[in-house]
Structure formats: C-alpha cells, structure tokens
Design a protein around this motif. Sequence first.
Motif, PDB file in Angstrom:
ATOM      1  N   ILE A  92       0.839  -1.209   0.000  1.00  0.00           N
ATOM      2  CA  ILE A  92       0.000   0.000   0.000  1.00  0.00           C
ATOM      3  C   ILE A  92       0.869   1.253   0.000  1.00  0.00           C
ATOM      4  O   ILE A  92       0.599   2.222  -0.731  1.00  0.00           O
ATOM      5  CB  ILE A  92      -0.942  -0.003   1.214  1.00  0.00           C
ATOM      6  N   PHE A  93       1.936   1.237   0.815  1.00  0.00           N
ATOM      7  CA  PHE A  93       2.813   2.415   0.877  1.00  0.00           C
ATOM      8  C   PHE A  93       3.488   2.657  -0.476  1.00  0.00           C
ATOM      9  O   PHE A  93       3.577   3.805  -0.947  1.00  0.00           O
ATOM     10  CB  PHE A  93       3.869   2.227   1.966  1.00  0.00           C
ATOM     11  N   ALA A  94       3.929   1.576  -1.117  1.00  0.00           N
ATOM     12  CA  ALA A  94       4.530   1.727  -2.443  1.00  0.00           C
ATOM     13  C   ALA A  94       3.514   2.288  -3.437  1.00  0.00           C
ATOM     14  O   ALA A  94       3.852   3.115  -4.301  1.00  0.00           O
ATOM     15  CB  ALA A  94       5.062   0.375  -2.934  1.00  0.00           C
ATOM     16  N   GLY A  95       2.245   1.864  -3.323  1.00  0.00           N
ATOM     17  CA  GLY A  95       1.200   2.403  -4.182  1.00  0.00           C
ATOM     18  C   GLY A  95       0.972   3.885  -3.944  1.00  0.00           C
ATOM     19  O   GLY A  95       0.760   4.650  -4.907  1.00  0.00           O
ATOM     20  N   LEU A  96       1.032   4.324  -2.697  1.00  0.00           N
ATOM     21  CA  LEU A  96       0.876   5.750  -2.389  1.00  0.00           C
ATOM     22  C   LEU A  96       2.002   6.572  -3.001  1.00  0.00           C
ATOM     23  O   LEU A  96       1.768   7.670  -3.549  1.00  0.00           O
ATOM     24  CB  LEU A  96       0.845   5.946  -0.867  1.00  0.00           C
ATOM     25  N   VAL A  97       3.226   6.053  -2.910  1.00  0.00           N
ATOM     26  CA  VAL A  97       4.361   6.757  -3.525  1.00  0.00           C
ATOM     27  C   VAL A  97       4.164   6.851  -5.037  1.00  0.00           C
ATOM     28  O   VAL A  97       4.395   7.908  -5.654  1.00  0.00           O
ATOM     29  CB  VAL A  97       5.682   6.034  -3.186  1.00  0.00           C
ATOM     30  N   ALA A  98       3.714   5.748  -5.655  1.00  0.00           N
ATOM     31  CA  ALA A  98       3.491   5.743  -7.107  1.00  0.00           C
ATOM     32  C   ALA A  98       2.417   6.742  -7.507  1.00  0.00           C
ATOM     33  O   ALA A  98       2.550   7.455  -8.519  1.00  0.00           O
ATOM     34  CB  ALA A  98       3.108   4.331  -7.563  1.00  0.00           C
ATOM     35  N   ILE A  99       1.334   6.833  -6.730  1.00  0.00           N
ATOM     36  CA  ILE A  99       0.261   7.790  -7.037  1.00  0.00           C
ATOM     37  C   ILE A  99       0.773   9.217  -6.913  1.00  0.00           C
ATOM     38  O   ILE A  99       0.447  10.090  -7.744  1.00  0.00           O
ATOM     39  CB  ILE A  99      -0.932   7.561  -6.089  1.00  0.00           C
ATOM     40  N   ALA A 100       1.593   9.487  -5.868  1.00  0.00           N
ATOM     41  CA  ALA A 100       2.141  10.831  -5.694  1.00  0.00           C
ATOM     42  C   ALA A 100       3.027  11.215  -6.877  1.00  0.00           C
ATOM     43  O   ALA A 100       2.969  12.352  -7.377  1.00  0.00           O
ATOM     44  CB  ALA A 100       2.924  10.907  -4.386  1.00  0.00           C
ATOM     45  N   VAL A 101       3.852  10.272  -7.333  1.00  0.00           N
ATOM     46  CA  VAL A 101       4.723  10.539  -8.477  1.00  0.00           C
ATOM     47  C   VAL A 101       3.895  10.774  -9.737  1.00  0.00           C
ATOM     48  O   VAL A 101       4.148  11.705 -10.518  1.00  0.00           O
ATOM     49  CB  VAL A 101       5.709   9.373  -8.686  1.00  0.00           C
TER      50      VAL A 101
END
Length: 374
Positions: A92-101
Amino acid sequence: MKQRQDAPVKQRKGAPMKQGQAGRQVDVISMTMSGIWLVFLVYPVSSLLTRPARDQAIGFALMGLFVVGYLAMLRRLGIDMPRSQHRLQVVIFAGLVAIAVASSQVLGSSAMGYVPFLTAAAIWGLWTPVNRWSGLATLVAALLVSLALGVTSDSVNVLLAGVLILVVGWLVTWMVEKGIADEARERRLLVVEERNRIASDVHDLLGHSLTVVNLKLQLIDRLMEANPGRAHEELTETRAIVAEALGNVRRTVSMERSSSLADELEHARGALRDNDVELLVEGSPDAPTGPMAVILGWVLRECVTNVLRHAHASRVRVTISPRRLAVEDDGDGLAGTAHDGNGLRGMHERVAAAGGELTVGHGELGGVKVDVTW
C-alpha cells in the motif's frame, strides 16, 4: 489475600488492559493521527482548481485513490499490526508513492502536498524501526526534489509539516510501544504471581492434610489389633480428610476456596486431639472480621501443622482478639521449627499483604509463639 489477575478474575484498577482493549485504543490513535493531516490536501486541491478540466479529472481521480489507500494503510497502527499484514502495508505504501509521483505529471511542484501524507503513512502505518527510516527517507527524497525544482514557500511549509509529523510520530510510537511492552511485562508478572499464590495455597492445604493423614495412619497401625473398631473409625475419618483436601485443592486452583478461622479452629481441635495434644482457646474465632479473618485461618492451619511435625508438644494455646491472634505451644521451641520453610514464609507474605505484622519468637509456655497483629 490479594486479588491477582489471571483468566478467571476481574480486572483491577490500574491493571493492564486486555489485548482487545489495547487494540481498540491504538485504533483510535491511528485514525485520529491519519485524519489530522487531511488538511494538507489544500495544496494539491487548490493547484488542481487552476488546471484544465482534463488535468482536474486525472488529478482528483488520483487523489481519491491516494486518500483511500492512505486511510486503508492507517486503519491500525503498524506497531500493533500482526506480522502477517506487514507485506500488505508495504504494498500500500509503495502504491501511495506511485500515485504521488503520477500526480506530479498534472500538479507539478504542487504534488509536494502529498509529502506530509506519505510521511504520516510511513511513521504510523509501518512497524519499528522500518517506519522511522521510511519516514526519514521520504523527507530526504522530498527535499532533494524541492531543491531540484526550486525551493518555494509552499515547499518549505510542506517539508516543515513533514518534519513535525516525523518527530511527533517518533515520540508517540515510542510511547505506545513502551506502554504495550509495560503491559505485556505486567501480565507476565501477574501470571507468575498467580502461579506462586496457587503453589503456596496447595502447599498449605496438602502440607497440613498430609501431616494429619500420616499421623492418623500411624495411629491406625497401632490400633489394628488392639482396637479394630477404633481403627475403622480412624480410617473413615482419614478418608474424609483426604476427600476434603482434594476438594480444597480443586477449589483453590479455580479460586473459589475460602476458609474461616472458626473452620480451621475445629480442624485443629480434631487433629491435635488425635495426637494427644491439648488445645486451649481464649477468645472467640468470630472476633476478627474482614479479609484478615481468612488470613488468620491459614496462619492457624500452618501453626498446627508445624506443631504436629516439629514441636513434640503436649499443649497448644490459641489467643484470639479483634486485632490479634497468638498461637503458642510447649514444645521444643525455635530449635524444632523450620524457620526458613515455605509455610512460615507464606504466612509472613499473606499477613503483610493484608496489612498486618507476624512475629515468631519464644512463647510463655516454653515453645514457639506466633503472634499476628493488624
């Protein structure tokens, strides 16, 4: 007797919370911490409102996914989350970083508004020490991006908010971890204390009962030929004592057993009489009241056991008043008493726990005197 916590007892004031209660507490903390930082969405929202309609649609869609993932990640504190869910938290945290990018493609530098959320997700949603290093890495990466794009007042505010979240997160998670560790340690101590209590109770019960049974069996052996009828009576009484001891042990383990001074006085009278020891009682066994009355029953039982085992006495005197119990004999004195035995140590502990004082010394009859005051 102190009330100790194990499975069947009520929770005491100040006692550690049960695991379910602790879980609900950290859930409240987690949801509160996650909700506070939603205010920082003002930066990407205000930036999106100035963008073309297509960028707004993409930006708000990505923002919606980010919020859903963010709240899902912080549904519970990472430090209190089962190990089996750690991998899901990382995904989930990796997904949040990807969405922010991805959002930076339509928001530009305003995508820095996601930094406080990423920091909060790292510090609250991951476990120690991964949460702290992930939060710090998020801020370092955001700082490098800010320097590359050009430092603005908005980026400074966002970075300061991230630093505040990181510091507060470190402190709060440390406090929560310390509280959980303290509660776990106290639960372990309470389990040990309860086991010691049961062991002490069983020692008192079986020590007294087995002493009486052993003496009765010796008497039965002497009476078998001389007086078979009396031997049969003694055997019947011995069976009753064994049955009562077994019942008391079961009730002690299930924490249902209680014993009054009057009950123990009657048992003492029979045990001493069977061994040709005279019992003198001064005062009423009903005079002491409250929890101490039960403690005194245990003290009397242990004293009688010691007399039968060690004292070689012919007379025992019990003095009872509302604030005192004294048991003395005319036996061998302190030389014949096991001073450091579990019985005397247990008496000292129980009396002290009930707010009283127990002393062992020379009695007026020439033997040992046990004196309890409160």
